[in-house]
Design a protein around this motif. Structure first.
Motif, PDB file in Angstrom:
ATOM      1  N   ALA A  83       0.898  -1.201   0.111  1.00  0.00           N
ATOM      2  CA  ALA A  83       0.141   0.074   0.052  1.00  0.00           C
ATOM      3  C   ALA A  83       0.861   1.338  -0.067  1.00  0.00           C
ATOM      4  CB  ALA A  83      -0.700  -0.132   1.287  1.00  0.00           C
ATOM      5  N   TRP A  84       0.832   2.315  -0.759  1.00  0.00           N
ATOM      6  CA  TRP A  84       1.270   3.228  -0.806  1.00  0.00           C
ATOM      7  C   TRP A  84       0.548   4.630  -0.355  1.00  0.00           C
ATOM      8  CZ3 TRP A  84       0.232   7.710  -3.855  1.00  0.00           C
ATOM      9  CH2 TRP A  84      -0.677   7.514  -4.956  1.00  0.00           C
ATOM     10  N   ARG A  85       1.525   5.636   0.044  1.00  0.00           N
ATOM     11  CA  ARG A  85       0.858   6.774   0.262  1.00  0.00           C
ATOM     12  C   ARG A  85       1.652   8.028   0.207  1.00  0.00           C
ATOM     13  NH1 ARG A  85       2.496   8.313   5.397  1.00  0.00           N
ATOM     14  NH2 ARG A  85       3.478   6.624   6.558  1.00  0.00           N
ATOM     15  N   ARG A  86       1.184   9.014  -0.061  1.00  0.00           N
ATOM     16  CA  ARG A  86       1.920  10.212  -0.495  1.00  0.00           C
ATOM     17  C   ARG A  86       2.153  11.141   0.643  1.00  0.00           C
ATOM     18  NH1 ARG A  86       0.268  12.597  -5.920  1.00  0.00           N
ATOM     19  NH2 ARG A  86       1.888  11.224  -6.611  1.00  0.00           N
ATOM     20  N   ASP A  87       1.506  11.209   1.763  1.00  0.00           N
ATOM     21  CA  ASP A  87       1.333  12.344   2.793  1.00  0.00           C
ATOM     22  C   ASP A  87       2.382  11.921   3.955  1.00  0.00           C
ATOM     23  OD1 ASP A  87      -0.216  10.164   3.279  1.00  0.00           O
ATOM     24  OD2 ASP A  87      -1.466  11.174   4.763  1.00  0.00           O
ATOM     25  N   LEU A  88       3.573  12.020   3.662  1.00  0.00           N
ATOM     26  CA  LEU A  88       4.814  11.659   4.622  1.00  0.00           C
ATOM     27  C   LEU A  88       5.073  12.910   5.458  1.00  0.00           C
ATOM     28  CD1 LEU A  88       7.340  10.534   1.753  1.00  0.00           C
ATOM     29  CD2 LEU A  88       5.731   9.062   3.088  1.00  0.00           C
ATOM     30  N   ASP A  89       5.054  12.533   6.881  1.00  0.00           N
ATOM     31  CA  ASP A  89       5.497  13.361   7.798  1.00  0.00           C
ATOM     32  C   ASP A  89       7.032  13.804   7.593  1.00  0.00           C
ATOM     33  OD1 ASP A  89       6.650  11.374   9.048  1.00  0.00           O
ATOM     34  OD2 ASP A  89       4.741  10.948  10.698  1.00  0.00           O
ATOM     35  N   GLN A  90       7.435  14.597   8.576  1.00  0.00           N
ATOM     36  CA  GLN A  90       8.811  15.096   8.264  1.00  0.00           C
ATOM     37  C   GLN A  90       9.930  14.007   8.742  1.00  0.00           C
ATOM     38  OE1 GLN A  90      10.440  17.650   6.985  1.00  0.00           O
ATOM     39  NE2 GLN A  90       8.180  18.044   6.139  1.00  0.00           N
ATOM     40  N   PRO A  91       9.533  13.118  10.129  1.00  0.00           N
ATOM     41  CA  PRO A  91      10.591  11.980  10.414  1.00  0.00           C
ATOM     42  C   PRO A  91      10.554  11.146   9.276  1.00  0.00           C
ATOM     43  CG  PRO A  91       8.946  12.908  12.219  1.00  0.00           C
ATOM     44  CD  PRO A  91       8.410  13.572  11.274  1.00  0.00           C
ATOM     45  N   GLU A  92       9.481  10.754   8.589  1.00  0.00           N
ATOM     46  CA  GLU A  92       9.507   9.662   7.542  1.00  0.00           C
ATOM     47  C   GLU A  92      10.382  10.240   6.427  1.00  0.00           C
ATOM     48  OE1 GLU A  92       5.402   7.252   7.372  1.00  0.00           O
ATOM     49  OE2 GLU A  92       5.246   9.399   7.169  1.00  0.00           O
ATOM     50  N   LEU A  93      10.267  11.650   6.294  1.00  0.00           N
ATOM     51  CA  LEU A  93      10.935  11.838   4.922  1.00  0.00           C
ATOM     52  C   LEU A  93      12.493  12.177   5.120  1.00  0.00           C
ATOM     53  CD1 LEU A  93      10.322  12.822   2.009  1.00  0.00           C
ATOM     54  CD2 LEU A  93       9.673  14.993   2.998  1.00  0.00           C
ATOM     55  N   ALA A  94      12.612  12.406   6.558  1.00  0.00           N
ATOM     56  CA  ALA A  94      14.133  12.466   6.981  1.00  0.00           C
ATOM     57  C   ALA A  94      14.826  11.259   6.978  1.00  0.00           C
ATOM     58  CB  ALA A  94      14.226  12.939   8.318  1.00  0.00           C
ATOM     59  N   SER A  95      14.156  10.157   7.520  1.00  0.00           N
ATOM     60  CA  SER A  95      14.551   8.839   7.236  1.00  0.00           C
ATOM     61  C   SER A  95      14.904   8.379   6.024  1.00  0.00           C
ATOM     62  CB  SER A  95      13.636   7.934   7.951  1.00  0.00           C
ATOM     63  OG  SER A  95      14.155   6.523   7.813  1.00  0.00           O
ATOM     64  N   LEU A  96      13.796   8.802   5.046  1.00  0.00           N
ATOM     65  CA  LEU A  96      14.164   8.350   3.644  1.00  0.00           C
ATOM     66  C   LEU A  96      15.372   8.936   2.990  1.00  0.00           C
ATOM     67  CD1 LEU A  96      10.461   8.193   2.216  1.00  0.00           C
ATOM     68  CD2 LEU A  96      12.169   6.272   2.693  1.00  0.00           C
ATOM     69  N   ARG A  97      15.803  10.202   3.365  1.00  0.00           N
ATOM     70  CA  ARG A  97      16.370  10.990   2.836  1.00  0.00           C
ATOM     71  C   ARG A  97      17.946  10.398   3.318  1.00  0.00           C
ATOM     72  NH1 ARG A  97      13.361  16.197   3.683  1.00  0.00           N
ATOM     73  NH2 ARG A  97      12.652  16.595   1.561  1.00  0.00           N
ATOM     74  N   ARG A  98      18.024  10.015   4.562  1.00  0.00           N
ATOM     75  CA  ARG A  98      19.139   9.416   5.075  1.00  0.00           C
ATOM     76  C   ARG A  98      19.499   8.509   4.550  1.00  0.00           C
ATOM     77  NH1 ARG A  98      17.161  10.689  10.056  1.00  0.00           N
ATOM     78  NH2 ARG A  98      16.297   8.808  10.392  1.00  0.00           N
ATOM     79  N   ASN A  99      18.624   7.429   3.948  1.00  0.00           N
ATOM     80  CA  ASN A  99      18.840   5.846   3.293  1.00  0.00           C
ATOM     81  C   ASN A  99      18.982   6.209   1.836  1.00  0.00           C
ATOM     82  OD1 ASN A  99      19.027   4.455   5.579  1.00  0.00           O
ATOM     83  ND2 ASN A  99      16.650   4.226   5.682  1.00  0.00           N
ATOM     84  N   SER A 100      18.821   7.404   1.381  1.00  0.00           N
ATOM     85  CA  SER A 100      18.694   7.643  -0.200  1.00  0.00           C
ATOM     86  C   SER A 100      20.329   8.114  -0.668  1.00  0.00           C
ATOM     87  CB  SER A 100      17.749   8.632  -0.466  1.00  0.00           C
ATOM     88  OG  SER A 100      17.723   8.962  -1.973  1.00  0.00           O
ATOM     89  N   SER A 101      20.573   7.723  -1.911  1.00  0.00           N
ATOM     90  CA  SER A 101      21.966   8.109  -2.354  1.00  0.00           C
ATOM     91  C   SER A 101      21.767   9.187  -3.414  1.00  0.00           C
ATOM     92  CB  SER A 101      22.354   7.028  -3.338  1.00  0.00           C
ATOM     93  OG  SER A 101      21.483   6.674  -4.259  1.00  0.00           O
ATOM     94  N   ARG A 102      20.325   9.892  -3.115  1.00  0.00           N
ATOM     95  CA  ARG A 102      20.108  11.226  -4.184  1.00  0.00           C
ATOM     96  C   ARG A 102      19.182  11.829  -3.432  1.00  0.00           C
ATOM     97  NH1 ARG A 102      15.914  10.750  -7.733  1.00  0.00           N
ATOM     98  NH2 ARG A 102      14.951   8.986  -7.855  1.00  0.00           N
ATOM     99  N   PRO A 103      19.101  13.243  -3.775  1.00  0.00           N
ATOM    100  CA  PRO A 103      18.082  14.129  -3.272  1.00  0.00           C
ATOM    101  C   PRO A 103      16.418  13.614  -3.524  1.00  0.00           C
ATOM    102  CG  PRO A 103      19.774  15.464  -4.400  1.00  0.00           C
ATOM    103  CD  PRO A 103      20.174  14.101  -4.640  1.00  0.00           C
ATOM    104  N   LEU A 104      15.683  13.734  -2.771  1.00  0.00           N
ATOM    105  CA  LEU A 104      14.357  13.162  -3.060  1.00  0.00           C
ATOM    106  C   LEU A 104      13.286  14.548  -3.533  1.00  0.00           C
ATOM    107  CD1 LEU A 104      13.857  10.846   0.217  1.00  0.00           C
ATOM    108  CD2 LEU A 104      14.497  10.385  -2.068  1.00  0.00           C
ATOM    109  N   SER A 105      12.517  14.197  -4.324  1.00  0.00           N
ATOM    110  CA  SER A 105      11.690  15.169  -5.059  1.00  0.00           C
ATOM    111  C   SER A 105      10.162  15.143  -4.254  1.00  0.00           C
ATOM    112  CB  SER A 105      11.492  14.734  -6.685  1.00  0.00           C
ATOM    113  OG  SER A 105      10.409  13.767  -6.634  1.00  0.00           O
ATOM    114  N   PRO A 106       9.638  16.250  -4.430  1.00  0.00           N
ATOM    115  CA  PRO A 106       8.110  16.105  -3.872  1.00  0.00           C
ATOM    116  C   PRO A 106       7.297  14.955  -4.323  1.00  0.00           C
ATOM    117  CG  PRO A 106       8.452  18.205  -4.758  1.00  0.00           C
ATOM    118  CD  PRO A 106       9.714  17.286  -5.228  1.00  0.00           C
ATOM    119  N   ASN A 107       7.792  14.242  -5.359  1.00  0.00           N
ATOM    120  CA  ASN A 107       7.035  13.033  -5.650  1.00  0.00           C
ATOM    121  C   ASN A 107       7.346  11.630  -5.157  1.00  0.00           C
ATOM    122  OD1 ASN A 107       5.918  14.607  -7.997  1.00  0.00           O
ATOM    123  ND2 ASN A 107       7.810  14.268  -9.221  1.00  0.00           N
ATOM    124  N   THR A 108       8.079  11.919  -4.061  1.00  0.00           N
ATOM    125  CA  THR A 108       8.228  10.646  -3.060  1.00  0.00           C
ATOM    126  C   THR A 108       7.115  10.227  -2.553  1.00  0.00           C
ATOM    127  OG1 THR A 108      10.731  11.370  -2.733  1.00  0.00           O
ATOM    128  CG2 THR A 108       9.730   9.672  -1.225  1.00  0.00           C
TER     129      THR A 108
END
Length: 99
Positions: free
Chosen positions: A31-56
């Protein structure tokens, strides 16, 4: 190999031949969702090798399912492994096309 991202479901399918003979497939449904809160987005950024866009989007996948002997898996249909959560960042063109 294909991936579908539908209204609220993401499905990944990989087809294979076990030992070059037995047809099978691995299916990952989530199941996917677009409404990410700031802690979730920060966690994804730490595990990503590139900058994340608003489409994440965040996808919570069920445990993978492996079936053998055809698409329906009538003879062998197993749920293997743990569930997982990932972030997907795709180039979004319109309601029908993404890269």
């Amino acid at each position: 190999l294909f991936q579908h991202v539908l209204d609220d479901v993401a499905v990944n399918v990989v087809q294979f031949r076990l030992l070059g003979l037995v047809p099978g497939q691995a299916i990952l449904r989530g199941a996917w969702r677009r409404d990410l809160d700031q802690p979730e987005l920060a966690s994804l950024r730490r595990n990503s090798s590139r900058p994340l866009s608003p489409n994440t989007i965040a996808v919570a996948f069920e445990a993978p399912r492996v079936s053998l002997f055809g698409r329906e898996g009538r003879f062998v249909n197993l749920q293997l492994g743990p569930p997982s959560s990932v972030g997907l960042d795709v180039t979004y063109l319109d309601e029908r096309v993404r890269i």
